[in-house]
Design an enzyme around this catalytic site. Structure first.
Site, mmCIF file in Angstrom:
data_model
loop_
_atom_site.group_PDB
_atom_site.id
_atom_site.type_symbol
_atom_site.label_atom_id
_atom_site.label_comp_id
_atom_site.label_asym_id
_atom_site.label_seq_id
_atom_site.Cartn_x
_atom_site.Cartn_y
_atom_site.Cartn_z
ATOM 1 N N ASP A 1 0.814 -1.220 0.000
ATOM 2 C CA ASP A 1 0.000 0.000 0.000
ATOM 3 C C ASP A 1 0.845 1.266 0.000
ATOM 4 O OD1 ASP A 1 0.778 -0.866 2.584
ATOM 5 O OD2 ASP A 1 -0.738 0.395 3.529
ATOM 6 N N GLU B 1 -0.513 -2.080 5.347
ATOM 7 C CA GLU B 1 0.480 -1.971 6.426
ATOM 8 C C GLU B 1 0.373 -0.605 7.092
ATOM 9 O OE1 GLU B 1 3.792 -0.848 8.693
ATOM 10 O OE2 GLU B 1 3.437 0.055 6.731
#
Length: 391
Positions: free
Chosen positions: A79, A138
């Protein structure tokens, strides 16, 4: 096989750069990594590596070796962040306004894809199997938990991850036993007083004064109630209070973060936050409501795993590659994988003053020295091979 891995990774040096640039130009935020997941899936399909899509995003894949053995997991996060790209001169700059790979997850994904390519090409020689975890969210500190809940760590004997690190010289590798990343928690405090006219304070209970007093006194939790040899940080990052220059605020809200390494210290700070907030509010005749949310745990590298990373690094890159990086107060949800299997988390340096890649992570000018991509990809593959060979 070690030489084969090195030569195979070097042969893919341009590929790993192009993969990273593609991902960098098309960033997606936590839980929104739809195109990124599709990109990874297409790459794995070309390799004929079986994989499983996770919900809502992310992928777990498996390279099964030709010989029996254990299972090692390699993890990369995928991400991006809600950060505006300031490196607009780059040909691969973010094409999405307000979103950017400002932490290096694009690099992690590219490195693991290329490592998967090489490991898959030699799978008949592997004693055991390699699980590939391409993890979403994350930055939301919840992606690892979601992957675990969907079976990412089932039957895994060991887990290994890498983070590109702009604070270290390019290609240096750090992986020491013990604490590497701190736990990262979030707290919200709401103070309620009694509003009124700014010229008549004696008829009011000023929430701004309560919040200000709390912020100032809060630091004594660390400086006066915790052993100085046990690291901890308490930061208030946001405070909202009041509506107008001559109106005494009835409400004030603030939020912040707590970082530490020891569970006992974590418990103590959570308790003290409520203690301080309630007493400050009581002192001024107001009320306080505290919400404390536990985020990531501390990343504690297992001794044998960290030693193996160091051994692999020296064998592959020479004794000068190792760097003794101090533990960081940054958070990493890789910690949740370590609840299910021993393992370690390594840092690969990407800082190069001449290439302007020493900017802090999460900064709009964050970038990496792409020479580090080959090092990271090789470390992924060499660690997996060495672990399976030794066990």
């Amino acid at each position: 096989m070690n030489n084969y891995i090195k030569e195979a990774i070097l042969a893919r040096a341009n590929e790993v750069i192009q993969l990273r640039r593609k991902l960098h130009s098309e960033p997606e935020l936590s839980w929104e990594e739809v195109k990124t997941t599709e990109f990874i899936a297409n790459y794995l399909e070309d390799l004929q590596v079986p994989y499983r899509r996770m919900k809502p995003t992310g992928i777990v894949a498996e390279i099964t070796g030709g010989k029996p053995g254990k299972k090692v997991a390699l993890r990369a996060d995928i991400d991006a962040l809600p950060v505006e790209e300031l490196n607009t001169e780059l040909s691969y700059a973010s094409q999405v306004e307000g979103k950017m790979h400002a932490c290096g997850h694009d690099a992690h994904t590219a490195m693991l894809l290329v490592a998967a390519d090489v490991l898959n090409s030699m799978k008949e020689e592997l004693s055991g199997s390699v699980r590939l975890i391409f993890q979403p969210a994350e930055e939301a500190a919840r992606g690892a938990l979601a992957m675990v809940e969907q079976g990412a760590m089932t039957e895994v004997d060991h887990v290994f991850g890498i983070h590109i690190w702009s604070q270290m010289e390019t290609n240096k590798i750090a992986c020491t036993a013990g604490p590497q990343f701190a736990s990262a928690d979030i707290f919200h405090v709401a103070f309620q007083g009694q509003g009124g006219h700014g010229a008549i304070p004696h008829d009011c209970i000023d929430a701004t004064v309560m919040a200000s007093s709390f912020v100032l006194n809060l630091q004594s939790i660390v400086s006066r109630t915790i052993d100085p040899q046990q690291g901890a940080v308490v930061t208030v990052g946001k405070l909202e209070s009041g509506t107008r220059f001559n109106v005494i605020a009835e409400n004030a809200k603030l939020e912040g973060t707590v970082r530490c390494f020891e569970p006992a210290v974590r418990d103590h700070i959570e308790e003290q936050l409520s203690h301080y907030a309630n007493h400050v509010a009581g002192l001024y005749g107001g009320k306080a409501v505290v919400e404390y949310t536990r985020g990531t745990q501390a990343v504690i590298n297992h001794e044998e795993s960290a030693a193996l990373v160091q051994e692999v690094a020296v064998d592959c890159f020479g004794p000068d590659v190792l760097f003794d990086e101090k533990p960081t107060m940054g958070g990493e949800d890789f910690s949740f994988y370590l609840d299910y299997a021993p393992g370690s988390f390594a840092l690969v340096g990407s800082g190069n003053k001449d290439k302007d890649t020493e900017w802090a992570h999460h900064h709009g000018r964050f970038n990496i020295d792409e020479d580090a991509l080959v090092t990271g990809a090789e470390l992924y593959a060499q660690f997996a091979w060495s672990y399976l060979l030794k066990v």
